[in-house]
Design a protein around this motif. Structure first.
Motif, PDB file in Angstrom:
ATOM      1  N   GLN A 171      63.272  32.383  38.806  1.00 55.61           N
ATOM      2  CA  GLN A 171      61.999  31.755  38.633  1.00 55.61           C
ATOM      3  C   GLN A 171      61.273  32.135  37.931  1.00 55.61           C
ATOM      4  OE1 GLN A 171      61.562  28.501  40.361  1.00 55.61           O
ATOM      5  NE2 GLN A 171      59.463  28.716  38.850  1.00 55.61           N
ATOM      6  N   ARG A 172      60.993  33.470  37.735  1.00 58.99           N
ATOM      7  CA  ARG A 172      59.953  34.316  37.133  1.00 58.99           C
ATOM      8  C   ARG A 172      60.289  33.937  35.651  1.00 58.99           C
ATOM      9  NH1 ARG A 172      56.383  38.603  37.810  1.00 58.99           N
ATOM     10  NH2 ARG A 172      55.925  37.421  39.862  1.00 58.99           N
ATOM     11  N   LYS A 173      61.796  34.077  35.325  1.00 57.19           N
ATOM     12  CA  LYS A 173      62.065  33.798  33.714  1.00 57.19           C
ATOM     13  C   LYS A 173      61.696  32.527  33.399  1.00 57.19           C
ATOM     14  CE  LYS A 173      65.914  37.200  33.437  1.00 57.19           C
ATOM     15  NZ  LYS A 173      67.145  37.448  34.114  1.00 57.19           N
ATOM     16  N   LYS A 174      61.992  31.488  34.113  1.00 62.16           N
ATOM     17  CA  LYS A 174      61.526  30.243  33.936  1.00 62.16           C
ATOM     18  C   LYS A 174      60.033  30.095  33.761  1.00 62.16           C
ATOM     19  CE  LYS A 174      62.259  25.417  35.345  1.00 62.16           C
ATOM     20  NZ  LYS A 174      60.934  25.258  34.487  1.00 62.16           N
ATOM     21  N   ASP A 175      59.295  30.684  34.763  1.00 62.80           N
ATOM     22  CA  ASP A 175      57.748  30.718  34.422  1.00 62.80           C
ATOM     23  C   ASP A 175      57.356  31.308  33.044  1.00 62.80           C
ATOM     24  OD1 ASP A 175      57.870  29.556  36.796  1.00 62.80           O
ATOM     25  OD2 ASP A 175      57.106  31.304  37.993  1.00 62.80           O
ATOM     26  N   ILE A 176      57.787  32.400  32.725  1.00 57.26           N
ATOM     27  CA  ILE A 176      57.793  33.120  31.553  1.00 57.26           C
ATOM     28  C   ILE A 176      58.016  32.125  30.503  1.00 57.26           C
ATOM     29  CG2 ILE A 176      58.113  34.935  30.065  1.00 57.26           C
ATOM     30  CD1 ILE A 176      58.688  36.898  32.687  1.00 57.26           C
ATOM     31  N   TYR A 177      59.232  31.746  30.409  1.00 56.93           N
ATOM     32  CA  TYR A 177      59.761  30.565  29.356  1.00 56.93           C
ATOM     33  C   TYR A 177      58.683  29.714  29.174  1.00 56.93           C
ATOM     34  CZ  TYR A 177      62.521  27.974  26.155  1.00 56.93           C
ATOM     35  OH  TYR A 177      63.099  27.360  25.125  1.00 56.93           O
ATOM     36  N   ASP A 178      58.333  29.083  30.239  1.00 59.46           N
ATOM     37  CA  ASP A 178      57.261  28.051  30.213  1.00 59.46           C
ATOM     38  C   ASP A 178      56.195  28.353  29.353  1.00 59.46           C
ATOM     39  OD1 ASP A 178      59.161  26.264  31.233  1.00 59.46           O
ATOM     40  OD2 ASP A 178      58.147  26.119  33.443  1.00 59.46           O
ATOM     41  N   VAL A 179      55.467  29.535  29.725  1.00 59.10           N
ATOM     42  CA  VAL A 179      54.325  30.226  29.234  1.00 59.10           C
ATOM     43  C   VAL A 179      54.806  30.236  27.591  1.00 59.10           C
ATOM     44  CG1 VAL A 179      52.720  32.044  28.831  1.00 59.10           C
ATOM     45  CG2 VAL A 179      53.377  31.194  30.973  1.00 59.10           C
ATOM     46  N   ALA A 180      55.763  30.784  27.496  1.00 63.64           N
ATOM     47  CA  ALA A 180      56.098  30.901  25.967  1.00 63.64           C
ATOM     48  C   ALA A 180      56.168  29.803  25.091  1.00 63.64           C
ATOM     49  CB  ALA A 180      57.650  31.641  25.882  1.00 63.64           C
ATOM     50  N   VAL A 181      56.779  28.578  25.758  1.00 58.96           N
ATOM     51  CA  VAL A 181      56.608  27.218  25.072  1.00 58.96           C
ATOM     52  C   VAL A 181      55.341  26.842  24.625  1.00 58.96           C
ATOM     53  CG1 VAL A 181      57.179  24.939  25.375  1.00 58.96           C
ATOM     54  CG2 VAL A 181      59.015  26.462  26.006  1.00 58.96           C
TER      55      VAL A 181
END
Lengths: 532, 532
Positions: free
Chosen positions: B249-259
């Protein structure tokens, strides 16, 4: 190391901005005996999936010293059997292979010097200690640098090594001296970094010390747009693309100029051991009676041997003696430069493959210096044979003549044209070349100014444009005839409007004899036709 | 590759000045069939001195899935015999090794996929085609990137790979985001290039997406002195030094911020396959019944799996699965970034050792994906066992307690101190730590603020100075007691005046069980004594 030799002089003012900041870092802590190391993230060596590596290798004498023809079935075990069956080799010839094993762990009585436990683990940037020692001792035997505190450092091959030299020596916008025609990949690496290569004329003895002096003495920073070069890049042994070596006297002359102008010489020398005996036309070629030791000592010395100040940074590689795939080589140079290179490796490379270090290292250990010398001599004899095939093939398809008795340059004519008057033949020569001193290449100077359409084209456009057009046409013709050479333009170190010569480089280093002969024949035939 | 997935978005604006000029060069000309190639300076493969390489390897199941103790004699053939003789292994156990041969030339019916003829020759920058294919298919199986045109590129290990990423993505003076405590060698590489690392807070789920948002949203270029970071560097699987993973979940959250902030994530993930089952105190630990396939699919996914835009540049290595000495790894990423990396390799590396490519490649070929999965699972079980030994040893020497039921953090007290009142024990805790999610390290937060001399020292100087002094004293005490850890200060991504925590990293990855237990015991005893 003799105590009488001086140490390297301080050349720290040659370091690039990047190099100034580089210092090797401590690589984790080595626990004292009895201490427990829980410092680094190193895998347990028990978890390496490779239990042992058993290598079958060709013995040092696998290749004959004076080959008169190729062994049709190759030098390996299968070839050995086939060569005996076909009568090409005597039945009493010793099997040409040996074996060694690289075990997971060495035991006290093992003959091997390398173990997977260390080879597959993180190793120091300076390589596995046994490999380091073999390399150092080899340089001490072969090159005998003329100063005391020289060092060696293992690397991942000469192209990466040259790149590292550029990093520690030059800042963007800096320049270096090189031969008028120099190794194209080395030039490319420098140019993509925003560095300038400055050409110095080259004759049959190599880079001209006189022209080097002229270029340096008359350096006009304003006119040139950049500072006077502080570095010379050259291939001292056999040069790529010319196939010629720099003679010992010429190396000494160049070194003296380098001392006076406070320069560093980067000596990239992949073909050092491939110094061949001079080409001769006799079908039964004279073979020199020499021991392997005498052969090694008879090689034209490297720049290192004249280097009493530590201003030569020499690049060696195992690419030509073992195989390019090993990606293994080494620098020799002063402690300062090698410390900077070590620090650079630490960040960018870590260390060369442990598989490569262990396998090549163990091979050299088994060979010993004597065996490795014999191996190199055998390989050199093979490349010499190939050079002879290539030049012989040209003689068979063209009328090849000596122009001046004092010069090794040969001039080639269409068959029959050489019979005509001197004046006429001068205007009909197709190309000239010097039979290579060894290495892998022959370098053809194509006499496009003798092409029937040249004068008209030059008049319509310009001499340079005419040459370019004819050069393109010739390249297309040769390629379409089925032979791939490399265009000389790629090796031009510095653009020169007055440049008139057009070159082609042909490699004779690999493939069957028939292909080599056929390639040369096609080239010759195409050339004759093109000039008609 | 599913046709429904999108291609990578255009991220060319992220390229460094250097990368903009990089394009892979044609590597010599490959002659058409029937043509004669006299282009390159390649040695004839007949002259390679290595005739064949015979490798004995551990079979995929060499290590048990649920080890309860170390095999005292190791997993190899000798260990296997010894383990049978001492009754540690059943006599019916299959011999744990297999063999393969890498011949000079492959024949049509050879089981091997690699031959020395190619492995010891110059190979493409992209590696030997068989190795390239194995790697691509493995990534397709394991990571399943969420876009269509992802690629892989072989490299010489993750530290060189990270260095190459810095070259193609960042200009001097640029910055990147990383965990508050990040891999020290990665930081060092960046800092020596004049790059800035910007710390984002990390909790037990990994790098904080909330803090990432805070840092990016509030970026003040003037106050900071450099531009907002465009790159995130993190170790997604198991992190070094913390030993914890970033949850899915955290990876997904980080990825969304990265986008949203148009960032590139460099995912350096050497410990991905070393995800262990949670630490538990029971001596008979529960073992999950899973097939190897299920195990592989149960691993917390990498950033790649969430990457639908091609903004993740993932670094994998064979250092932990085969051995660091092989210097072999690979990138996964978008065609643009991998093309730039290929061009960079061409100039600086050429290609990874052919010995490494052939031996590791052939091993993976023999293992197959199923076998390699089983191998990784066996190795992971070994590291998990080692983690358990390390944590068990701490329980044996200290009073280790859960502080909050919702948190995995454990707090350690001197034996006996934990019996006292809650308030008292709070002020007497020596350190806290989270049992690692896998990998090789445990990360100790030393409670120096509870040291008897801390208050006085902090009053005399400052809290920071007091901590530094006590930290130095503790380090000296542990080292003098014979245990080498790594100081937490080395992992600090960004200096922070308010930083109060002092860490030590201990590796449990290698050495005998007794040493590991002894090391932990000495650490615990030294800690108790130091706090008295």
């Amino acid at each position: 190391m003799s105590e009488k030799l001086p140490n390297a002089v301080d050349l720290s003012h040659h370091l690039s901005d990047v190099a100034k900041t580089l210092e090797p870092r401590a690589q984790g802590q080595t626990p004292k005996p009895g201490n427990i190391g829980m410092d680094g993230g190193v895998p347990d060596t028990e978890y390496f999936p490779i239990e042992s590596i058993n290598v079958t290798y060709l013995k040092p004498a696998a290749f004959p010293l004076h080959p008169t023809d190729a062994l049709p079935h190759g030098p390996g075990v299968l070839g050995w059997i086939a060569n005996i069956l076909t009568g090409k080799t005597s039945k009493t010839t010793e099997a040409p292979t040996g074996q060694f094993i690289i075990p997971r762990r060495l035991r006290a009585d093992d003959e091997s010097k390398f173990e997977l436990k260390s080879a597959l683990q993180y190793s120091p940037t300076t390589g596995l200690p046994a490999a380091e020692r073999i390399i150092y001792e080899w340089v001490a035997r072969v090159h005998k640098p003329a100063y005391n505190d020289w060092k060696t450092l293992i690397d991942i091959g000469a192209s990466s090594a040259w790149s590292s030299c550029l990093t520690i020596l030059l800042n963007p916008g800096d320049s270096f001296i090189t031969d008028k025609y120099a190794y194209n990949a080395a030039l490319m690496q420098a140019h993509t970094r925003g560095l300038y290569s400055v050409a110095v004329k080259t004759d049959n003895d190599g880079l001209s010390a006189v022209d080097l002096e002229r270029v340096l003495y008359g350096w006009d920073e304003k006119a040139r747009g950049f500072k006077r070069p502080r570095v010379i890049y050259t291939q001292g042994g056999i040069q790529n693309p010319t196939g010629l070596l720099i003679t010992a006297q010429r190396k000494k002359d160049i070194y003296d100029v380098a001392v006076r102008y406070d320069m560093i010489i980067v000596e990239d020398d992949p073909y050092y051991f491939q110094q061949a005996t001079p080409y001769s036309r006799s079908t039964v070629r004279e073979t020199k009676k020499q021991t392997d030791e005498e052969w090694l000592d008879s090689l034209v010395p490297s720049f290192l041997q004249f280097d009493y100040e530590g201003r030569v940074l020499r690049l060696d590689t195992f690419s030509k003696s073992v195989g390019p795939g090993g990606r293994l080589g080494y620098y020799t140079g002063s402690p300062l430069l090698l410390r900077k290179l070590e620090a650079l490796h630490q960040s960018f490379i870590s260390f060369p493959s442990g598989f490569s270090q262990a396998i090549v290292g163990e091979l050299l250990h088994r060979f010993g210096q004597e065996g490795f010398t014999r191996w190199l001599r055998g390989i050199t004899a093979q490349y010499e044979l190939r050079r002879n095939w290539a030049i012989d093939a040209l003689y068979n398809s063209l009328d090849v003549r000596v122009k001046d008795n004092w010069s090794p340059t040969l001039t080639a004519y269409a068959p029959g044209d050489g019979q005509m008057s001197e004046k006429f033949t001068q205007s009909k020569s197709l190309m000239s070349f010097v039979p290579p001193d060894g290495g892998m290449f022959v370098w053809f100077n194509i006499h496009l100014h003798n092409h029937p359409r040249y004068k008209r084209l030059a008049h319509q456009t310009s001499p340079a444009a005419a040459k370019t057009q004819l050069s393109n046409e010739l390249w297309t013709a040769i390629t379409e005839a089925g032979v791939i050479f490399r265009r000389g333009e790629l090796f031009v170190a510095e653009d020169d409007d007055e440049e008139e010569d057009v070159f082609l480089r042909a490699s004779f280093s690999s493939g069957p004899k028939e292909d080599l002969e056929k390639g040369m024949k096609i080239f010759a035939t195409t050339l004759v036709k093109f000039f008609q």
